[in-house]
Scaffold this motif. Structure first.
Motif, PDB file in Angstrom:
ATOM      1  N   GLY A 157      -5.560   7.713  -7.537  1.00  0.00           N
ATOM      2  CA  GLY A 157      -5.353   6.745  -8.296  1.00  0.00           C
ATOM      3  C   GLY A 157      -5.083   5.537  -7.363  1.00  0.00           C
ATOM      4  N   ASN A 158      -3.737   4.704  -7.626  1.00  0.00           N
ATOM      5  CA  ASN A 158      -3.309   3.392  -7.306  1.00  0.00           C
ATOM      6  C   ASN A 158      -3.046   3.750  -5.944  1.00  0.00           C
ATOM      7  OD1 ASN A 158      -1.925   1.183  -6.526  1.00  0.00           O
ATOM      8  ND2 ASN A 158      -1.906   0.828  -8.793  1.00  0.00           N
ATOM      9  N   ARG A 159      -3.560   3.102  -4.892  1.00  0.00           N
ATOM     10  CA  ARG A 159      -3.215   3.051  -3.498  1.00  0.00           C
ATOM     11  C   ARG A 159      -2.116   2.120  -3.202  1.00  0.00           C
ATOM     12  NH1 ARG A 159      -5.044   7.851  -2.590  1.00  0.00           N
ATOM     13  NH2 ARG A 159      -5.087   7.421  -0.373  1.00  0.00           N
ATOM     14  N   ASP A 160      -1.438   1.410  -3.939  1.00  0.00           N
ATOM     15  CA  ASP A 160      -0.508   0.321  -3.379  1.00  0.00           C
ATOM     16  C   ASP A 160       0.910   1.121  -3.287  1.00  0.00           C
ATOM     17  OD1 ASP A 160      -2.199  -1.473  -3.574  1.00  0.00           O
ATOM     18  OD2 ASP A 160      -1.178  -2.535  -4.986  1.00  0.00           O
ATOM     19  N   ALA A 161       1.595   0.905  -1.985  1.00  0.00           N
ATOM     20  CA  ALA A 161       2.828   1.633  -1.890  1.00  0.00           C
ATOM     21  C   ALA A 161       4.022   0.778  -1.656  1.00  0.00           C
ATOM     22  CB  ALA A 161       2.614   2.731  -0.862  1.00  0.00           C
ATOM     23  N   TYR A 162       4.906   0.703  -2.560  1.00  0.00           N
ATOM     24  CA  TYR A 162       6.127  -0.089  -2.083  1.00  0.00           C
ATOM     25  C   TYR A 162       7.269   0.875  -1.478  1.00  0.00           C
ATOM     26  CZ  TYR A 162       4.358  -4.089  -5.082  1.00  0.00           C
ATOM     27  OH  TYR A 162       3.482  -5.078  -5.379  1.00  0.00           O
ATOM     28  N   PHE A 163       8.103   0.274  -0.774  1.00  0.00           N
ATOM     29  CA  PHE A 163       9.454   1.168  -0.137  1.00  0.00           C
ATOM     30  C   PHE A 163      10.651   0.536  -0.776  1.00  0.00           C
ATOM     31  CE2 PHE A 163       5.643   2.566   1.873  1.00  0.00           C
ATOM     32  CZ  PHE A 163       5.800   3.918   1.987  1.00  0.00           C
ATOM     33  N   VAL A 164      11.501   1.254  -1.104  1.00  0.00           N
ATOM     34  CA  VAL A 164      13.050   0.806  -1.529  1.00  0.00           C
ATOM     35  C   VAL A 164      14.116   1.615  -0.955  1.00  0.00           C
ATOM     36  CG1 VAL A 164      14.610   0.038  -3.223  1.00  0.00           C
ATOM     37  CG2 VAL A 164      12.308  -0.556  -3.557  1.00  0.00           C
ATOM     38  N   LEU A 165      14.678   1.124   0.095  1.00  0.00           N
ATOM     39  CA  LEU A 165      15.580   2.128   0.767  1.00  0.00           C
ATOM     40  C   LEU A 165      16.800   1.669   0.661  1.00  0.00           C
ATOM     41  CD1 LEU A 165      12.995   3.182   2.289  1.00  0.00           C
ATOM     42  CD2 LEU A 165      14.015   2.941   4.357  1.00  0.00           C
ATOM     43  N   THR A 166      17.814   2.417   0.111  1.00  0.00           N
ATOM     44  CA  THR A 166      19.160   2.359  -0.142  1.00  0.00           C
ATOM     45  C   THR A 166      19.787   2.564   1.249  1.00  0.00           C
ATOM     46  OG1 THR A 166      19.755   4.502  -0.906  1.00  0.00           O
ATOM     47  CG2 THR A 166      19.212   3.109  -2.557  1.00  0.00           C
ATOM     48  N   CYS A 167      20.907   1.769   1.632  1.00  0.00           N
ATOM     49  CA  CYS A 167      21.387   2.109   2.892  1.00  0.00           C
ATOM     50  C   CYS A 167      22.873   1.568   3.023  1.00  0.00           C
ATOM     51  CB  CYS A 167      20.706   1.002   3.857  1.00  0.00           C
ATOM     52  SG  CYS A 167      20.948  -0.614   3.645  1.00  0.00           S
ATOM     53  N   GLY A 168      23.490   1.894   3.882  1.00  0.00           N
ATOM     54  CA  GLY A 168      24.904   1.429   4.052  1.00  0.00           C
ATOM     55  C   GLY A 168      25.149   0.171   4.794  1.00  0.00           C
ATOM     56  N   GLY A 169      24.041  -0.573   5.076  1.00  0.00           N
ATOM     57  CA  GLY A 169      24.111  -1.830   5.729  1.00  0.00           C
ATOM     58  C   GLY A 169      22.699  -2.546   6.350  1.00  0.00           C
ATOM     59  N   SER A 170      22.162  -1.598   7.057  1.00  0.00           N
ATOM     60  CA  SER A 170      20.954  -1.779   7.687  1.00  0.00           C
ATOM     61  C   SER A 170      19.733  -0.958   7.756  1.00  0.00           C
ATOM     62  CB  SER A 170      21.068  -2.519   9.090  1.00  0.00           C
ATOM     63  OG  SER A 170      20.068  -2.409   9.924  1.00  0.00           O
TER      64      SER A 170
END
Ligand SMILES: Cc1cc2nc3c(=O)[nH]c(=O)nc-3n(C[C@H](O)[C@H](O)[C@H](O)COP(=O)(O)O)c2cc1C
Ligand code: SF4
Ligand code: SF4
Length: 267
Positions: free
Chosen positions: A88-101
């Motif tokens: 299906g859809n080939r678009d990929a977003y990434f959201v990375l939770t982190c402690g600072g960086s």
């Protein structure tokens, strides 16, 4: 489709908010890794059919939400994405939770997308409480509260861009970030990511929560006590989520606060 991996709940919390904002389905990579059911999404998780790669089918963009481990997405998630068939859809977003960086995590997510024929649409960091109790002090309650208050707007900003089909911003990356996400990340796994230092004290009530929470099925209860099986990714779900605080990682964690926002195995 919002696909999340989470040890101590931050990334699940972020993923749930993204799913609400985008009115999209929420799918658990934890469940897929463990070979179980998803959060209700259309995920053929785990290697459930012998010989076939697990498949994900979505007509909406893929939004991967994960913690940051050594300035990149967790290796278990990168490997899962690499082994999964996306339809299906080939678009990929990434959201990375982190402690600072998140360092130069975007470059590696982009590289993985190229390899898998996905269209990289950017990576957004979301700063939340640092859960890495095995190595560091975790933040106190007031700091956690302030960080959580700040995380909401960061997620909303990312959600607005995703809703508009816009790329996430690409901030400049310095030499230190490249070093951390590159050679330091490569050294981090063999040097530090093992479970030999985990042990349960007499405070253990044999409740089984650690075994249930482990996203990799790396904990067996033997005679009612947890035994770590050598395939750990240092997610901190077991030590952070033990209800009687019975799990230690060597000596240093004895004096450290545990961090766990929520049980990611719950509905
Ligand atoms: C093994 C490990 C490595 C981590 N490495 C980083 C890092 O490189 N940069 C960072 O800012 N936070 C780092 N953290 C903190 C987590 O990314 C952060 O607390 C995350 O929100 C935890 O998500 P979760 O609750 O969904 O598991 C690390 C935590 C762990 C357990
Ligand atoms: S979660 Fe804690 S109390 Fe429960 S079995 Fe594991 S170590 Fe024991
Ligand atoms: S053993 Fe503990 S730290 Fe390791 S992957 Fe399982 S829950 Fe995470």
């Amino acid at each position: 489709m919002i696909l999340y991996f989470s040890g101590t709940g931050n990334s699940r919390w972020a993923a749930r908010r993204l799913a609400e904002k985008l009115d999209d389905e929420l799918v658990s990579i934890n469940a897929a890794l463990k070979g179980g059911a998803s959060d209700g999404g259309t995920l053929d998780g785990g290697a459930s059919r012998e010989g076939a790669a697990p498949a994900v089918s979505s007509h909406r963009p893929l939004v991967f939400v994960t913690p940051t481990y050594a300035w990149r997405m967790p290796r278990v998630v990168a490997r899962w994405i690499d082994a999964t068939r996306f339809e299906g859809n080939r678009d990929a977003y990434f959201v990375l939770t982190c402690g600072g960086s998140v360092g130069n995590a975007a470059a590696y997510a982009k590289r993985l997308c190229v390899k898998r024929g996905l269209r990289f649409r950017g990576l957004a960091p979301v700063i939340m409480p640092d859960n890495y109790v095995a190595l560091y002090e975790t933040p106190d309650a007031a700091t956690c509260e302030a960080l959580m208050a700040g995380a909401g707007p960061q997620i909303e900003k990312a959600a607005a861009l995703i809703a508009d089909d816009a790329p996430l911003p690409e901030p400049p990356v310095d030499f230190k970030a490249r070093l951390r996400s590159g050679p330091v990340n490569a050294l981090f796994y063999p040097a530090l990511v093992h479970d030999k230092a985990f042990a349960a004290t007499d405070a253990c009530t044999s409740c089984g929560a650690c075994a249930r929470r482990c996203p990799l099925g790396n904990i067996a209860l033997v005679g009612g006590h947890p035994v770590w099986q050598g395939a750990c990714t240092h997610c901190m779900a077991c030590i952070g989520g033990c209800p009687t605080r019975a799990i230690e990682y060597g000596e240093k964690t004895k004096a450290r606060r545990r961090y766990c926002l929520e049980d990611v195995t719950g509905a």
